[in-house]
Design an enzyme around this catalytic site. Structure first.
Site: not given
Ligand code: GLA
Length: 779
Positions: A476, A546
């Site tokens: 990420d 997301d």
């Molecule tokens: C980001 C990612 C999510 C999740 C969060 C965790 O927003 O896109 O899928 O992994 O971080 O903090």
């Protein structure tokens, strides 16, 4: 194929030609890029050459010997500043004497039998033919090399550039594009894909009329604000017909795509690294390499262009163990738990996952340091003993014993100020020492311009990935850049930070993906903030957004599909009401959208009813049976009033299609499903999966059929719902590919006048999957 006819160069792919020549003034003149032309001599090319007899008034002629040439009115392979061309330039260099005029003229050209390696950046694989053209600015002893790689069967041509400073004095490179296309006219639509967090990839079509239009990112990543993939098409181009250029960059940092209509109606397109806040110092002998630009042309509409991009990405961008391998169905812990994870909960959810047919269990954020919220611990990649009292390896072994592979979430490029890493290395972050810093999600960005930081991360991640049986990593990156400053770099190199960061990131990923070739890496940057070809060189799939709401997701995935294959797009079925939109959609629709690509689930399976779990188990079994098509099939977007997709096996013997309705329009119940990509003359079986619907979905309409009155949502309603199911419609036809591609008239959708098994229960946000299989010879 690359051919040279006297002073002209012809690059040919299966269906396209790209032609340019040397002007008498020694610049490179762009002549043509588009549908394949037959060329067998330099004479053949003559009609493509603009016949300049005089230069337009109020322009500068290049030199006295050629009064007919004003560079402002020429189509060029690389536009420069200071010799008459006033359009958006390809290259911009400030020389030691302060001048920014550049006069790069042809020096030589050669054909190479493979791609010349790009030392600092990833590039496309498997090339067999490259044209390398060298231009030199004699006054300043600077060389500009243009590289053209031809991917014949993919209808792809890539371009990139290199600047070499042969001068003993330093030069400052303020811009170097990767490609430039100068067109004779500006009758184009420029399509860009813009958005924001949870709202990625909104398609915008801009009719090109005048001036300069820029699609660019300045976040430090390729960004959800403006994806680097863009298109130039004819006003009348559709999914299936018409001219379109698909254009992308193999780069994950700030990018820039611009179209400019010049004073004489011609149009220039350039793309490359965003020149905003970019300036590279090149000392004597130093070189700068631009990222590689990917270009494709099709005369047969958006779908055909997308198909070329998809095959090229699957074969020449994605690499390593997972390149063509089917990807596992995963359960991700994030939306079910957010930061509140612990060993017990995860094991419970993993057991439910195993029952449903999930193959890989992914522990998302929250497992390390004291990570109970987003304010601390990034940088401290040791498990939290409060949450995992027996350690990470113990948890992984337990998950493996349940029969699932294990995957883990990391965000290695970031650090919280509240972390041991930051406390020990306060000078390892992108920040201006001694100043107030702006933060995003309470975190700071590690300074990947500093090789020591890259080495440190390589070691820490290697240790983590080898500490247990880790089969998958979600990588990420959750913020955009601010306070752009590397304590590692001297003052005169601070405008190099954005690009050097990306080089550092690629070095880190290169080490890790080579050391752990069997780990499946999934890219993520708050969803689609770094969905680009650079990341796909290291990670075969990327978390697309997301936003897991099926209706938003349809649009997001649909837009990604213009430039990226289904194998790159990772999608999850999540809870309802949806956590991002609070919209309620059926489990069916959530799956029907998510299955086009890499399928996962992101909901607490241990909390679901047996009925829902059984339904999910059926979905996963169904997905596994068609996984190859969903991940690697030939994908088509179909233009019609309903949303309509179709994905077809390589041998065209099998297909799966989908229709999705946003809102019901009363008295419009005769919908069609339209297939694509089948063989016209062979027979196929077209059918759907028979469903049973919960009687409660019909609300108090139950009283139109019930002999006794049933109060809605009462106990009696629940009891009836348990035993009485409403039969779903059955579609079952045997017909030719040509008819399926013309369209299938489906069962009439529900509309106030009663319901039976001949009626399609099709409410707001409803969808259907259809299956198409070649009939066996006997039938
Ligand atoms: C980001 C990612 C999510 C999740 C969060 C965790 O927003 O896109 O899928 O992994 O971080 O903090």
């Amino acid at each position: 194929m690359i051919k040279q006819y006297d002073q002209s160069f012809v690059l040919e792919t299966a269906h396209t030609s790209y032609i340019f020549r040397l002007l008498p003034t020694k610049q490179l003149e762009h002549l043509y890029y588009g549908k394949k032309l037959t060329v067998s001599s330099s004479k053949d090319i003559e009609p493509l050459i603009e016949q300049h007899a005089f230069a337009p008034g109020n322009t500068n002629i290049y030199d006295e010997e050629h009064p007919e040439y004003s560079l402002e009115d020429m189509r060029l392979e690389a536009g420069m500043i200071g010799k008459g061309d006033i359009r958006v330039p390809f290259v911009e260099i400030i020389h030691a004497d302060g001048s920014s005029t550049n006069d790069f003229l042809y020096h030589d050209a050669k054909i190479n039998t493979s791609h010349t390696p790009i030392k600092s950046l990833p590039y496309a694989l498997n090339n067999k033919e490259e044209l390398e053209v060298t231009l030199v600015d004699e006054t300043y002893a600077v060389t500009l090399k243009l590289y053209y790689n031809v991917y014949y069967e993919y209808d792809i041509i890539t371009r990139r550039a290199v600047v070499i400073n042969n001068n003993k004095d330093d030069i400052r490179l303020n811009r170097l594009m990767s490609t430039q296309l100068d067109f004779l006219n500006h009758n184009f639509v420029f399509t860009t894909f813009n958005g924001s967090w949870t709202n990625e990839m909104n398609r915008h079509d801009h009719a090109v009329e005048s001036g300069l239009y820029i699609n660019a990112s300045f976040t430090g990543g390729s960004s959800s604000r403006a994806n680097p993939f863009v298109m130039l098409s004819d006003k009348h181009t559709t999914e299936d017909e018409g001219d379109v250029y698909g254009l992308n960059l193999i780069y994950s940092g700030n990018h820039y795509e611009a179209v400019e209509v010049g004073s004489y109606g011609k149009m220039r397109f350039v793309s490359g690294i965003n020149p905003q806040n970019f300036s590279f110092l090149l000392e004597e002998g130093e070189i700068f390499e631009s990222p590689e630009a990917v270009m494709s042309f099709s005369a047969h509409g958006f779908n055909d262009m997308s198909m070329h991009m998809h095959s090229f990405i699957n074969d020449c961008i994605v690499r390593g163990t997972w390149q063509h391998q089917e990807r596992p169905v995963l359960l991700n812990s994030w939306e079910a738990n957010y930061f509140k994870i612990n060993e017990q909960k995860l094991i419970k959810q993993a057991k439910a996952a195993k029952k449903a047919g999930i193959e890989l269990f992914v522990m998302d954020d929250g497992w390390f340091g004291k990570r109970d919220n987003d304010q601390s611990s990034l940088g401290d990649w040791q498990y939290d003993p409060k949450k995992l009292p027996h350690g990470l390896k113990h948890l992984v072994d337990k998950i493996n014993a349940i029969g699932l592979d294990f995957g883990i979430w990391v965000e290695p490029e970031m650090v919280n100020v509240d972390s041991d890493l930051y406390r020990n290395h306060p000078n390892w972050t992108i920040e201006i020492p001694g100043c107030n810093q702006s933060e995003g999600r309470h975190q700071r960005i590690l300074d990947l311009c500093n090789p020591e930081v890259v080495d440190y991360l390589t070691d820490v991640m290697s240790e983590l990935f080898s500490s247990a049986n880790i089969k998958y990593v979600k990588w990420d990156m959750n913020r955009t850049f601010s306070d752009i400053y590397s304590p590692y770099l001297p003052a005169n190199r601070q405008q190099e930070v954005f690009h050097r960061y990306i080089i550092g990131l690629y070095n880190l990923l290169n080490h890790l993906t080579h050391s752990f070739p069997d780990i499946l890496f999934e890219g993520c940057a708050s969803g689609g903030n770094r969905f680009d070809l650079g990341m796909l060189c290291f990670m075969p799939q990327i978390w697309a957004s997301d936003n897991t709401d099926a209706i938003c997701r349809y649009k997001i995935q649909n837009s990604y599909s213009y430039g990226y294959p289904l194998s790159a797009i990772s999608n999850h079925v999540s809870s309802t009401p949806n956590h991002q939109t609070l919209r309620t959609t059926s489990l069916d629709t959530r799956y029907n959208v998510a299955c086009f690509g890499i399928l996962g689930y992101e909901t607490n399976l241990a909390d679901l009813s047996n009925e829902a779990l059984e339904e999910i188990a059926k979905q996963i079994a169904h997905y596994k049976a068609h996984r190859k098509i969903f991940q690697f099939g030939t994908f088509y977007r179909v233009n019609q009033e309903l949303h309509n997709w179709c994905v077809v096996s390589d041998d065209q013997e099998e297909a799966v299609g989908m229709i999705l309705q946003e809102l019901v329009l009363p008295n419009h119940q005769f919908h069609q499903f339209i297939a694509r990509g089948l063989k016209k003359d062979i027979h196929y079986h077209f059918f759907n999966e028979e469903k049973q619907y919960n009687v409660k979905l019909f609300g108090d309409l139950i009283n139109t059929a019930s002999p006794v009155h049933i109060k809605q949502d009462s106990l009696a309603h629940q009891v009836v719902a348990k035993f009485v199911k409403m039969p779903g419609e059955v579609e079952d036809m045997h017909t030719t590919g040509s008819i399926l591609m013309h369209g299938v008239c489906l069962k009439q959708a529900f509309s106030a006048n009663g319901y039976n098994e001949q009626v399609r229960y099709f409410q707001d946000f409803a969808s259907r999957l259809y299956f198409i299989e070649k009939e066996s010879e006997k039938q």
